[in-house]
Scaffold this motif. Structure first.
Motif: not given
Length: 204
Positions: A66-71, A97-98, A123-128, A132-133
């Motif tokens: 999960d940490e790797k995927t978030l990175f 973080f999610v 970050m919010i625009l790109d990740l919201k 995948p968690f």
């Protein structure tokens, strides 16, 4: 690409761990290398992200997938490089973080080193809605209790600093005596907490 490294952990330093795989030492950059301190001379499996650039190839290491995927998602955001991404992953749980992203909590996100309002908004625009968690059980309680890092140091970072000090030979009693001061210090970086802890222990 190198997805993980499995072998004997032979060295832990302030910035990296070294894993021996059949006589080859892999240097892996980690946010909090001292997390692996108790695995010295034992077999370990470290999830890695193989970052390739023109002048270097760097392995970044993580405690779990999960940490790797978030990175890997973080470094796709404009303004977030590997150094910033690693720092974020090292300072917060994936769940927290999610929650911050989904709640558009810019104030919370700007507590990370190198993250200003513009980068937090990006970050919010790109990740919201794209991470995948699934938030684990108890997410409602987590949302209610989510607080600014400016007011309290992330417990995970405190624990890692304590583990690093313990590996240096300090007793549970000594470490328990300085824990309140570490929590109240306002520091969000494990290395800074370790240095502060050492200063406090020397004085006591």
């Amino acid at each position: 690409m190198i997805a993980y490294v499995k072998g004997k952990l032979v060295e832990v330093t302030e910035g990296v761990v070294i894993v021996d795989v059949n006589g080859i030492g892999y240097e892996i950059v980690c946010a909090n290398p001292f997390y692996f301190q108790d695995k010295i001379n034992q077999d370990v499996k470290i999830n890695t992200y193989h970052h390739v650039r023109e002048d270097a190839q760097i392995l970044y290491g993580f405690r779990n997938q999960d940490e790797k995927t978030l990175f890997s998602r973080l470094i796709t955001v404009s303004g977030i490089g590997p150094k910033s991404g690693l720092s974020i992953v090292g300072h917060i749980s994936v769940d927290d973080f999610v929650i911050a992203i989904e709640n558009e909590d810019e104030k919370f996100l700007t507590q990370f080193p190198g993250v200003g309002k513009k980068t937090a908004r990006q970050m919010i625009l790109d990740l919201k809605g794209k991470l995948p968690f699934e938030i684990r059980q108890g997410s409602d309680q987590m949302m209610n209790s989510l607080v600014s890092m400016n007011d309290s140091v992330n417990q995970q970072t405190i624990d890692e600093a304590i583990e690093a000090l313990k590996a240096l030979g300090y007793s549970e009693r000594e470490l328990k005596s300085i824990t309140p001061q570490l929590k109240q210090s306002g520091k969000v970086n494990a290395d800074e907490l370790i240095k502060l802890g050492l200063a406090l222990l020397i004085k006591s």
